[in-house]
Write a protein that holds these residues in place. Structure first.
Motif, PDB file in Angstrom:
ATOM      1  N   LYS A  55       0.973  -1.096  -0.095  1.00 59.69           N
ATOM      2  CA  LYS A  55      -0.031  -0.076   0.063  1.00 59.69           C
ATOM      3  C   LYS A  55       0.801   1.348  -0.095  1.00 59.69           C
ATOM      4  O   LYS A  55       0.620   2.235  -0.710  1.00 59.69           O
ATOM      5  CB  LYS A  55      -0.985   0.061   1.314  1.00 59.69           C
ATOM      6  N   ARG A 113       1.067   3.800  -2.852  1.00 59.21           N
ATOM      7  CA  ARG A 113       0.609   5.343  -2.437  1.00 59.21           C
ATOM      8  C   ARG A 113       1.674   6.336  -3.079  1.00 59.21           C
ATOM      9  O   ARG A 113       1.175   7.437  -3.724  1.00 59.21           O
ATOM     10  CB  ARG A 113       0.493   5.470  -1.145  1.00 59.21           C
ATOM     11  N   GLU A 143      -6.578   1.351  -6.886  1.00 60.64           N
ATOM     12  CA  GLU A 143      -6.870  -0.171  -6.648  1.00 60.64           C
ATOM     13  C   GLU A 143      -6.381  -0.966  -7.535  1.00 60.64           C
ATOM     14  O   GLU A 143      -6.103  -2.229  -7.123  1.00 60.64           O
ATOM     15  CB  GLU A 143      -8.419  -0.302  -6.611  1.00 60.64           C
ATOM     16  N   GLN A 158      -2.817  -1.625  -6.864  1.00 61.35           N
ATOM     17  CA  GLN A 158      -2.312  -2.352  -5.566  1.00 61.35           C
ATOM     18  C   GLN A 158      -2.776  -3.766  -6.040  1.00 61.35           C
ATOM     19  O   GLN A 158      -1.761  -4.548  -5.475  1.00 61.35           O
ATOM     20  CB  GLN A 158      -3.693  -1.994  -4.577  1.00 61.35           C
TER      21      GLN A 158
END
Length: 92
Positions: free
Chosen positions: A26, A30, A43, A46
């Motif tokens: 994550k 980010r 998403e 990820q």
């Protein structure tokens, strides 16, 4: 080479490592998301990063530290961002 490195991971091991390294995934996503917001959703990035982590676990076995995994995750995410970018360029 350590004997532990020669032993294939079980699905339980894979799940354990995915849970352990999820915060790292994550964080990497980010940090990279500002480069690709217009191309790919966070998403999706990820999910790509988690697939890269799983690929690394299956290829290299038990992790030996965050640095190598983080580099591999960054590589996989950037690779797929570039692939999506090129597909988008061809659609235009």
């Amino acid at each position: 080479m350590c004997l532990k490195e020669n032993i294939a991971l079980t699905t339980v091991d894979e799940g354990k490592y995915l849970d352990i390294y999820l915060p790292l995934v994550k964080r990497v996503v980010r940090q990279l998301s500002f480069q690709a917001d217009s191309v790919i959703e966070r998403e999706d990035m990820q999910q790509i990063a988690l697939m890269g982590l799983l690929e690394a676990l299956r290829r290299y076995g038990h992790p030996d530290g965050n640095l190598l995994l983080m580099r591999y995750i960054v590589f996989v995410v950037l690779y797929w961002i570039n692939c999506v970018n090129m597909i988008g360029d061809h659609d235009a």
